[in-house]
Write a protein that holds these residues in place. Sequence first.
Motif, PDB file in Angstrom:
ATOM      1  N   ARG A 123       0.948  -1.255  -0.152  1.00  0.00           N
ATOM      2  CA  ARG A 123       0.130   0.150  -0.122  1.00  0.00           C
ATOM      3  C   ARG A 123       0.734   1.501   0.338  1.00  0.00           C
ATOM      4  NH1 ARG A 123      -2.673  -1.456   3.946  1.00  0.00           N
ATOM      5  NH2 ARG A 123      -4.779  -2.805   2.403  1.00  0.00           N
ATOM      6  N   ASP A 153      -0.065   0.801 -10.407  1.00  0.00           N
ATOM      7  CA  ASP A 153      -1.088   1.542  -9.626  1.00  0.00           C
ATOM      8  C   ASP A 153      -2.493   0.833 -10.042  1.00  0.00           C
ATOM      9  OD1 ASP A 153       0.906   3.529  -8.436  1.00  0.00           O
ATOM     10  OD2 ASP A 153      -0.576   4.880 -10.672  1.00  0.00           O
ATOM     11  N   SER A 154      -2.795   0.492 -11.233  1.00  0.00           N
ATOM     12  CA  SER A 154      -4.145  -0.301 -10.955  1.00  0.00           C
ATOM     13  C   SER A 154      -4.109  -2.174 -10.501  1.00  0.00           C
ATOM     14  CB  SER A 154      -4.900  -0.555 -12.973  1.00  0.00           C
ATOM     15  OG  SER A 154      -5.909  -1.380 -12.541  1.00  0.00           O
ATOM     16  N   ARG A 199      -2.249  -2.544  -8.522  1.00  0.00           N
ATOM     17  CA  ARG A 199      -1.486  -2.732  -6.779  1.00  0.00           C
ATOM     18  C   ARG A 199      -3.103  -2.693  -6.334  1.00  0.00           C
ATOM     19  NH1 ARG A 199       1.598   1.715  -3.875  1.00  0.00           N
ATOM     20  NH2 ARG A 199       0.255   3.037  -4.955  1.00  0.00           N
ATOM     21  N   SER A 200      -4.127  -1.669  -6.641  1.00  0.00           N
ATOM     22  CA  SER A 200      -5.500  -1.394  -6.278  1.00  0.00           C
ATOM     23  C   SER A 200      -6.203  -2.506  -6.549  1.00  0.00           C
ATOM     24  CB  SER A 200      -6.252  -0.686  -7.052  1.00  0.00           C
ATOM     25  OG  SER A 200      -5.286   0.746  -6.899  1.00  0.00           O
ATOM     26  N   THR A 201      -5.994  -3.498  -7.666  1.00  0.00           N
ATOM     27  CA  THR A 201      -6.924  -4.605  -7.449  1.00  0.00           C
ATOM     28  C   THR A 201      -6.431  -5.800  -6.556  1.00  0.00           C
ATOM     29  OG1 THR A 201      -6.967  -4.528  -9.874  1.00  0.00           O
ATOM     30  CG2 THR A 201      -7.185  -6.473  -9.450  1.00  0.00           C
ATOM     31  N   ALA A 217      -7.412  -5.012  -2.952  1.00  0.00           N
ATOM     32  CA  ALA A 217      -8.967  -4.821  -2.417  1.00  0.00           C
ATOM     33  C   ALA A 217      -9.480  -6.488  -2.839  1.00  0.00           C
ATOM     34  CB  ALA A 217      -9.953  -4.400  -3.908  1.00  0.00           C
TER      35      ALA A 217
END
Length: 108
Positions: free
Chosen positions: A38, A83-84, A86-88, A91
């Motif tokens: 994060r 970034d995408s 990492r977000s996935t 989550a």
Amino acid sequence: MIDWCRVRELHDEIGEEAFEEVLALFVDEVDEALGRLRHAQEAPARMAEFHFLKGAALNLGLKDMASLCGQAEQMANDGTPTDSERSTVLADFPQAIAVLRNDWRAKV
């Protein structure tokens, strides 16, 4: 997707009590790695966390998560923004863990 055959194989190899301990340790280590991911801003730090998470996911049969982490690890290594991904991962990994923790007894 969870590879329940892998979960069953690990369970059979180490036994139920040890499996519960491994699962608890896995959850703790993944939580720590997700926290580091994060906050990771540089590609080498992200790559290291994606690599760790990929291995953890493979060990406990989280095939889709391992695949995503492997793809993100390679992207970070290539200098491609992650970034995408990492977000996935941030989550979806906790959700995959929740399914594993809730369903493993019924599946093994």
